[in-house]
Design a protein around this motif. Structure first.
Motif: not given
Length: 168
Positions: A51-68, A112-114, A130-132, A163-164
């Motif tokens: 499980p450590a190799a698989a991402a738990s959180v990813i960044v996805t582009q939302n049509m109205s909100l941008g990167p989430i 994911v930058t945080g 994410y960032n606490t 958001t990221p």
């Protein structure tokens, strides 16, 4: 001579057919692909036991909100404003509408930058942060790329899509 070539050609065709029947295009299935493809059995636990190799959180582009921030299946993740600094406030009935994102590992995918972490919930289990900020789903988001919980006020505070750029 033509008869020998025909026998050789038939022999090679049979050998190729038998080789295809005994191999599998899916690694780890033990070569049980057969002429109909790989058997439809449960995936090997060996392949998914890291499980450590698989991402738990990813960044996805939302049509109205941008990167989430989303889980790997694209389900939107939320933050609850009263929980700044990692203080869990959403308990009891709140979890019926805002299920905690429980996990055993914290790994970020592309974008994911945080800082990802785990926090122990009062009722047990490890919740992803994410960032606490503890991360949640919204019960009215029934599939990927939905953000029906954006801006909802309830259970003593406001809910926002994570958001990221979310700051601690």
């Amino acid at each position: 001579m033509n008869k020998r070539l025909a026998i050789f050609g038939v022999s090679m065709s049979i050998a190729a057919f038998l080789a295809a029947c005994g191999s599998s295009t899916t690694p780890g299935t033990g070569g049980s692909g057969g002429i109909y493809g790989a058997a439809t059995t449960a995936p090997s636990t060996t392949a998914s036991s890291a499980p450590a190799a698989a991402a738990s959180v990813i960044v996805t582009q939302n049509m109205s909100l941008g990167p989430i921030l989303t889980d790997p299946s694209g389900r939107t993740l939320y933050q609850f404003l009263p929980e700044k600094g990692g203080k869990i406030v959403c308990t009891g009935a709140c979890l019926t509408f805002w299920p905690a994102y429980l996990s055993t590992s914290a790994a970020g995918g592309a974008g994911v930058t945080g800082t990802l972490g785990l926090i122990t919930r009062p009722e047990g289990g490890q919740q992803l942060t994410y960032n606490t900020w503890p991360l949640y789903y919204f019960v009215k988001d029934t599939g990927p790329d939905q953000a029906n919980g954006q801006g909802v006020v309830g259970f003593g505070g406001k809910w926002l899509v994570a958001t990221p750029g979310l700051q601690p």
